[in-house]
Design a protein around this motif. Structure first.
Motif, PDB file in Angstrom:
ATOM      1  N   ARG A 174       0.835  -1.209   0.000  1.00 31.53           N
ATOM      2  CA  ARG A 174       0.000   0.000   0.000  1.00 31.53           C
ATOM      3  C   ARG A 174       0.866   1.254   0.000  1.00 31.53           C
ATOM      4  NH1 ARG A 174      -3.888  -2.724   4.217  1.00 31.53           N
ATOM      5  NH2 ARG A 174      -5.339  -3.700   2.763  1.00 31.53           N
ATOM      6  N   ILE A 175       1.891   1.265   0.845  1.00 29.87           N
ATOM      7  CA  ILE A 175       2.797   2.419   0.894  1.00 29.87           C
ATOM      8  C   ILE A 175       3.539   2.558  -0.435  1.00 29.87           C
ATOM      9  CG2 ILE A 175       4.883   3.350   1.988  1.00 29.87           C
ATOM     10  CD1 ILE A 175       3.812   2.099   4.633  1.00 29.87           C
ATOM     11  N   GLY A 176       4.016   1.435  -0.979  1.00 28.49           N
ATOM     12  CA  GLY A 176       4.690   1.461  -2.281  1.00 28.49           C
ATOM     13  C   GLY A 176       3.770   1.963  -3.377  1.00 28.49           C
ATOM     14  N   GLY A 177       2.518   1.525  -3.351  1.00 34.82           N
ATOM     15  CA  GLY A 177       1.539   1.985  -4.335  1.00 34.82           C
ATOM     16  C   GLY A 177       1.271   3.473  -4.210  1.00 34.82           C
ATOM     17  N   LEU A 178       1.169   3.943  -2.978  1.00 39.08           N
ATOM     18  CA  LEU A 178       0.963   5.383  -2.764  1.00 39.08           C
ATOM     19  C   LEU A 178       2.181   6.181  -3.224  1.00 39.08           C
ATOM     20  CD1 LEU A 178      -0.835   5.343   0.709  1.00 39.08           C
ATOM     21  CD2 LEU A 178      -1.853   5.834  -1.537  1.00 39.08           C
ATOM     22  N   CYS A 179       3.390   5.638  -2.987  1.00 39.26           N
ATOM     23  CA  CYS A 179       4.612   6.309  -3.458  1.00 39.26           C
ATOM     24  C   CYS A 179       4.624   6.372  -4.982  1.00 39.26           C
ATOM     25  CB  CYS A 179       5.856   5.574  -2.960  1.00 39.26           C
ATOM     26  SG  CYS A 179       6.201   5.800  -1.214  1.00 39.26           S
ATOM     27  N   MET A 180       4.262   5.260  -5.632  1.00 34.27           N
ATOM     28  CA  MET A 180       4.234   5.248  -7.099  1.00 34.27           C
ATOM     29  C   MET A 180       3.177   6.217  -7.622  1.00 34.27           C
ATOM     30  SD  MET A 180       6.548   3.208  -8.337  1.00 34.27           S
ATOM     31  CE  MET A 180       6.417   1.917  -9.523  1.00 34.27           C
ATOM     32  N   ALA A 181       2.016   6.280  -6.955  1.00 37.14           N
ATOM     33  CA  ALA A 181       0.981   7.240  -7.360  1.00 37.14           C
ATOM     34  C   ALA A 181       1.499   8.662  -7.195  1.00 37.14           C
ATOM     35  CB  ALA A 181      -0.292   7.025  -6.546  1.00 37.14           C
ATOM     36  N   GLY A 182       2.194   8.903  -6.084  1.00 33.88           N
ATOM     37  CA  GLY A 182       2.791  10.217  -5.870  1.00 33.88           C
ATOM     38  C   GLY A 182       3.809  10.562  -6.949  1.00 33.88           C
ATOM     39  N   LEU A 183       4.601   9.571  -7.362  1.00 33.58           N
ATOM     40  CA  LEU A 183       5.575   9.797  -8.434  1.00 33.58           C
ATOM     41  C   LEU A 183       4.880  10.094  -9.759  1.00 33.58           C
ATOM     42  CD1 LEU A 183       8.150   6.998  -7.572  1.00 33.58           C
ATOM     43  CD2 LEU A 183       8.427   9.456  -7.236  1.00 33.58           C
ATOM     44  N   ALA A 184       3.754   9.430  -9.999  1.00 30.30           N
ATOM     45  CA  ALA A 184       2.993   9.705 -11.226  1.00 30.30           C
ATOM     46  C   ALA A 184       2.487  11.147 -11.215  1.00 30.30           C
ATOM     47  CB  ALA A 184       1.826   8.723 -11.357  1.00 30.30           C
ATOM     48  N   ILE A 185       1.969  11.581 -10.084  1.00 27.33           N
ATOM     49  CA  ILE A 185       1.469  12.957  -9.965  1.00 27.33           C
ATOM     50  C   ILE A 185       2.620  13.946 -10.091  1.00 27.33           C
ATOM     51  CG2 ILE A 185       0.400  14.605  -8.364  1.00 27.33           C
ATOM     52  CD1 ILE A 185      -1.255  12.147  -7.323  1.00 27.33           C
ATOM     53  N   TRP A 186       3.733  13.659  -9.418  1.00 27.75           N
ATOM     54  CA  TRP A 186       4.911  14.518  -9.470  1.00 27.75           C
ATOM     55  C   TRP A 186       5.377  14.690 -10.914  1.00 27.75           C
ATOM     56  CZ3 TRP A 186      10.082  13.036  -6.569  1.00 27.75           C
ATOM     57  CH2 TRP A 186      11.030  14.010  -6.786  1.00 27.75           C
ATOM     58  N   THR A 187       5.439  13.575 -11.651  1.00 30.95           N
ATOM     59  CA  THR A 187       5.889  13.618 -13.037  1.00 30.95           C
ATOM     60  C   THR A 187       4.913  14.409 -13.913  1.00 30.95           C
ATOM     61  OG1 THR A 187       6.960  11.480 -12.701  1.00 30.95           O
ATOM     62  CG2 THR A 187       6.674  12.195 -14.970  1.00 30.95           C
ATOM     63  N   LEU A 188       3.619  14.248 -13.664  1.00 26.10           N
ATOM     64  CA  LEU A 188       2.630  15.040 -14.406  1.00 26.10           C
ATOM     65  C   LEU A 188       2.783  16.527 -14.126  1.00 26.10           C
ATOM     66  CD1 LEU A 188      -0.649  12.932 -14.197  1.00 26.10           C
ATOM     67  CD2 LEU A 188       0.642  13.536 -16.255  1.00 26.10           C
ATOM     68  N   VAL A 189       3.001  16.879 -12.863  1.00 22.70           N
ATOM     69  CA  VAL A 189       3.198  18.269 -12.508  1.00 22.70           C
ATOM     70  C   VAL A 189       4.438  18.813 -13.228  1.00 22.70           C
ATOM     71  CG1 VAL A 189       3.816  19.830 -10.599  1.00 22.70           C
ATOM     72  CG2 VAL A 189       1.987  18.159 -10.307  1.00 22.70           C
ATOM     73  N   GLU A 190       5.524  18.022 -13.235  1.00 15.14           N
ATOM     74  CA  GLU A 190       6.741  18.424 -13.962  1.00 15.14           C
ATOM     75  C   GLU A 190       6.452  18.621 -15.440  1.00 15.14           C
ATOM     76  OE1 GLU A 190       9.631  15.361 -13.269  1.00 15.14           O
ATOM     77  OE2 GLU A 190      10.558  16.467 -11.645  1.00 15.14           O
TER      78      GLU A 190
END
Length: 194
Positions: A174-190
């Motif tokens: 769950r934590i890994g999935g949330l981290c990956m989701a956060g990375l997806a959002i971070w990359t979209l923001v970039e």
């Protein structure tokens, strides 16, 4: 071309520090909790070596790549990783052995390679490597940069394995999935702000 030890150490230090807070380090950590760390390390290391070769060989051309498209593909891969981790982490009926769905050298290697290969395009460490190669020589820069990137990946995988042994697998997923989701959002923001 001489092998200047100071240039190797300079490249290692700068790239190591630049990669520590990078999204690919967190992706390695997340993959290491779900997949065989050694296989992940081979995949990430190969991708890093390819990127170092590209950076030292054609550093001045990196700025010409379509940054938006690269970021969008990278965000989609991170989102897919989040989906896989969160989906498998939520099933209470799965036992620990059954929930480790990604196995085998080639599937893990390919997943790790593609995640890093796509997300590293135009990254700070790639640009820094290209700049160092222009000033310090390509060979010492390539050696120092590759060693730094592979070291950060190994460190992330060790931390991931340490966490996986002490925290229940469902929580780690769950934590890994949330981290990956956060990375997806971070990359979209970039992608949309740069």
């Amino acid at each position: 071309m001489t092998l200047d030890p100071l240039a190797i150490i300079t490249a290692f230090g700068l790239i190591f520090l630049a990669e520590l807070p990078d999204k690919t380090m967190f992706a390695s950590l997340a993959m290491g909790t779900r997949m065989r760390p050694l296989y992940v390390w081979f995949g990430t290391s190969t991708a890093f070596i390819v990127h170092v070769a590209i950076a030292v060989g054609a550093g001045s051309l990196l700025g010409l790549l379509p940054g938006m498209a690269v970021k969008l593909v990278s965000a989609a891969l991170f989102a897919f990783g989040a989906f896989v981790l969160l989906r498998s982490g939520g099933d209470d009926a799965d036992d620990e052995a059954g929930s480790r769905a990604v196995t085998g050298f080639w599937p893990v290697y390919t997943t790790a390679f593609m995640a890093v290969f796509i997300s590293e395009w135009g990254d700070l460490t790639q640009i820094t490597t290209a700049n160092l190669a222009a000033t310090n020589g390509w060979l010492p820069t390539a050696i120092g940069s590759a060693a730094a990137l592979m070291s950060v990946s190994a460190l992330a995988l060790l931390v991931g394995r340490f966490i996986a042994k002490r925290v229940p697998l469902k929580t780690v997923q769950r934590i890994g999935g949330l981290c990956m989701a956060g990375l997806a959002i971070w990359t979209l923001v970039e992608a949309f702000t740069l």
